[in-house]
Design a protein around this motif. Structure first.
Motif, short mmCIF file in Angstrom:
data_model
loop_
_atom_site.label_atom_id
_atom_site.label_comp_id
_atom_site.label_asym_id
_atom_site.label_seq_id
_atom_site.Cartn_x
_atom_site.Cartn_y
_atom_site.Cartn_z
N PHE A 77 42.79 29.07 49.66
CA PHE A 77 42.04 28.38 48.61
C PHE A 77 40.98 29.27 47.97
CE2 PHE A 77 38.23 25.91 47.45
CZ PHE A 77 38.75 25.21 46.37
N PRO A 78 40.15 30.01 48.73
CA PRO A 78 39.18 30.90 48.08
C PRO A 78 39.82 31.96 47.20
CG PRO A 78 38.58 30.57 50.37
CD PRO A 78 39.94 29.98 50.20
N ILE A 79 40.97 32.49 47.63
CA ILE A 79 41.64 33.52 46.82
C ILE A 79 42.14 32.92 45.51
CG2 ILE A 79 43.65 35.05 46.70
CD1 ILE A 79 43.33 35.51 49.70
N VAL A 80 42.80 31.77 45.60
CA VAL A 80 43.32 31.11 44.39
C VAL A 80 42.18 30.70 43.47
CG1 VAL A 80 44.60 29.11 43.53
CG2 VAL A 80 45.41 30.32 45.56
N TYR A 81 41.11 30.17 44.04
CA TYR A 81 39.96 29.75 43.23
C TYR A 81 39.30 30.95 42.56
CZ TYR A 81 35.53 27.64 41.89
OH TYR A 81 34.44 27.21 41.17
N ASN A 82 39.21 32.07 43.28
CA ASN A 82 38.60 33.26 42.69
C ASN A 82 39.45 33.82 41.56
OD1 ASN A 82 36.25 35.22 43.35
ND2 ASN A 82 38.01 36.57 43.03
N ILE A 83 40.78 33.78 41.73
CA ILE A 83 41.67 34.23 40.65
C ILE A 83 41.49 33.35 39.42
CG2 ILE A 83 44.08 34.50 39.96
CD1 ILE A 83 44.73 35.18 42.86
N THR A 84 41.45 32.03 39.64
CA THR A 84 41.26 31.09 38.52
C THR A 84 39.92 31.31 37.84
OG1 THR A 84 42.60 29.47 39.72
CG2 THR A 84 41.27 28.66 37.88
N LEU A 85 38.88 31.53 38.65
CA LEU A 85 37.54 31.73 38.10
C LEU A 85 37.46 33.01 37.28
CD1 LEU A 85 34.66 30.51 38.13
CD2 LEU A 85 34.19 31.93 40.12
N SER A 86 38.15 34.04 37.72
CA SER A 86 38.10 35.32 37.00
C SER A 86 38.81 35.25 35.65
CB SER A 86 38.73 36.42 37.85
OG SER A 86 40.13 36.22 38.00
N LEU A 87 39.67 34.27 35.46
CA LEU A 87 40.40 34.11 34.19
C LEU A 87 39.76 33.09 33.27
CD1 LEU A 87 44.05 34.16 35.58
CD2 LEU A 87 42.80 36.05 34.53
N GLN A 88 38.59 32.58 33.65
CA GLN A 88 37.86 31.61 32.83
C GLN A 88 36.53 32.20 32.39
OE1 GLN A 88 37.62 28.22 35.44
NE2 GLN A 88 39.62 27.42 34.82
N ASP A 89 35.83 31.45 31.57
CA ASP A 89 34.49 31.86 31.12
C ASP A 89 33.47 30.89 31.72
OD1 ASP A 89 32.34 32.95 29.88
OD2 ASP A 89 32.73 32.05 27.91
N VAL A 90 32.99 31.22 32.91
CA VAL A 90 32.07 30.35 33.64
C VAL A 90 30.76 31.10 33.85
CG1 VAL A 90 31.71 28.95 35.70
CG2 VAL A 90 34.02 29.29 34.82
N ASN A 91 29.67 30.51 33.41
CA ASN A 91 28.35 31.06 33.64
C ASN A 91 27.39 29.92 33.93
OD1 ASN A 91 27.55 30.01 31.00
ND2 ASN A 91 28.65 31.77 30.14
N TYR A 104 37.84 41.05 32.91
CA TYR A 104 38.25 42.36 33.42
C TYR A 104 37.96 43.45 32.39
CZ TYR A 104 40.70 39.75 37.06
OH TYR A 104 41.00 38.92 38.12
N ALA A 105 38.20 43.15 31.12
CA ALA A 105 37.91 44.13 30.06
C ALA A 105 36.41 44.42 29.98
CB ALA A 105 38.42 43.60 28.72
N SER A 106 35.59 43.36 30.11
CA SER A 106 34.14 43.57 30.10
C SER A 106 33.69 44.39 31.29
CB SER A 106 33.42 42.20 30.10
OG SER A 106 33.78 41.44 28.97
N THR A 107 34.32 44.16 32.43
CA THR A 107 33.97 44.93 33.62
C THR A 107 34.29 46.40 33.45
OG1 THR A 107 34.36 43.01 35.04
CG2 THR A 107 34.40 45.16 36.09
N PHE A 108 35.47 46.71 32.90
CA PHE A 108 35.87 48.10 32.72
C PHE A 108 35.05 48.81 31.64
CE2 PHE A 108 40.07 46.57 34.50
CZ PHE A 108 39.89 47.19 35.72
N LYS A 109 34.38 48.04 30.78
CA LYS A 109 33.51 48.64 29.76
C LYS A 109 32.09 48.87 30.27
CE LYS A 109 35.96 46.56 25.82
NZ LYS A 109 35.85 45.59 24.69
N ASP A 110 31.77 48.28 31.41
CA ASP A 110 30.41 48.39 31.95
C ASP A 110 30.26 49.69 32.73
OD1 ASP A 110 27.89 48.03 32.91
OD2 ASP A 110 28.29 46.15 33.96
N PRO A 111 29.35 50.57 32.36
CA PRO A 111 29.19 51.84 33.11
C PRO A 111 28.70 51.63 34.54
CG PRO A 111 27.45 51.60 31.46
CD PRO A 111 28.46 50.52 31.19
N VAL A 112 28.03 50.51 34.81
CA VAL A 112 27.56 50.23 36.16
C VAL A 112 28.75 50.04 37.11
CG1 VAL A 112 26.15 48.69 37.60
CG2 VAL A 112 25.46 49.19 35.26
N PHE A 113 29.85 49.50 36.58
CA PHE A 113 31.05 49.32 37.41
C PHE A 113 31.55 50.65 37.94
CE2 PHE A 113 35.72 49.57 37.38
CZ PHE A 113 36.00 48.74 38.46
#
Length: 307
Positions: free
Chosen positions: A40-54, A70-79
């Motif tokens: 359940f945590p893995i499935v929920y985390n996958i779902t959460l990563s594909l949504q816009d939740v703040n 994921y695109a925003s993460t790869f654009k962040d130099p801190v990543f």
């Protein structure tokens, strides 16, 4: 005879069915545990990563964002800073944990007075809670009253106190040293268990043939220890790559992200910036990296078994 045999056949089939259902009942708790706390945590985390939740729309309807997080993460130099630090932290920790642990395992594999007592004392570093170890190293490496500065000044290596945890150049190294100290006993005890299971006859035959200790180690110890070494390194990669508490207590990822790693970065996104979906995306990237390493390990072990 047929009327008498039919009830016995039914009783046998009924007992087999009851035995099958009993087996399922016994494994039901672990199945429920895996579903609730793993799947359940893995499935929920996958779902959460594909949504816009703040923090602003947490209780509202969430729209599908696809791979934008994921695109925003790869654009962040801190990543990339956190990814590089995670790789450096993992590689250096494993090299020294494994190297020192192997040397200690070879040492404690010999019989000498006080061996069991010394081996038990070595395990204290691994048995202590991480929060205690991190607090002790934080105190030892403090720039104002740390014992490390006092010893180094007394030995003449430095002229003035150094702020180890608040310096960009030494903050990550300080956490690596603390993690090495924690992991050495675990590596030692696993490798020592493998060494003690080796057949002594091989070493006796090698000594009769005039093989030196170095040749015995190279041609007998290392090949027979290879499965244990692979398992230990795989566990070490997984456990070290996701270290959070030690670094969080000692430096919290600072200063200026110099000791920031992926678990700290995901925490900062989720619980400091309240970008829950982007934090979930970083967690999924970590999960994918570890899955790739696990698949690589399984392919290596299957290849070894085939050979």
């Amino acid at each position: 005879m047929e009327p008498n045999t039919m009830p016995s056949v039914k009783r046998q089939s009924g007992s087999k069915l009851f035995s099958t259902w009993t087996n399922y009942i016994f494994i039901l708790p672990i199945i429920l545990f895996m579903l609730v706390f793993v799947l359940f945590p893995i499935v929920y985390n996958i779902t959460l990563s594909l949504q816009d939740v703040n923090v602003y729309n947490f209780k509202k309807e969430h729209h599908f964002a696809g791979f934008e997080n994921y695109a925003s993460t790869f654009k962040d130099p801190v990543f990339y800073t956190a990814l590089r630090n995670s790789l450096v932290f993992t590689v250096l920790s494993l090299v020294f944990q494994f190297g020192i642990g192997f040397a200690l395992a070879l040492f404690f594999n010999r019989k000498f007075p006080g061996r069991n007592l010394m081996r038990s004392l070595m395990l204290l570093a691994w048995m202590l809670p991480v929060v205690i170890t991190a607090s002790v190293f934080q105190w030892m490496l403090n720039g104002d009253y740390g014992v490390v500065n006092y010893v180094l000044q007394w030995l003449g290596f430095i002229n003035e106190p150094h702020s180890w945890l608040s310096d960009n150049g030494t903050s990550l190294l300080s956490t690596i040293i603390a993690n090495i100290w924690i992991g050495i006993p675990f590596n030692m005890i696993i490798l020592l268990t493998g060494l003690q299971g080796m057949p002594e006859q091989l070493y006796e035959a090698a000594r009769l043939d005039g093989a030196s200790r170095l040749k015995q180690f190279r041609h007998i110890t290392l090949p027979l220890m290879k499965p244990t070494i692979l398992i230990l390194l795989m566990l070490g990669i997984i456990n070290t790559f996701k270290v959070f508490d030690l670094i969080f207590i000692m430096t919290a990822g600072g200063p200026v992200n110099s000791s920031n790693v992926l678990p700290i970065y995901a925490y900062q996104l989720s619980f400091l910036k309240f970008e829950f979906s982007q934090g979930a995306a970083v967690s999924m990237i970590m999960f994918i990296i570890l899955i790739v390493l696990a698949v690589f390990y399984l392919r290596m072990t299957s290849k070894e078994e085939t050979q």
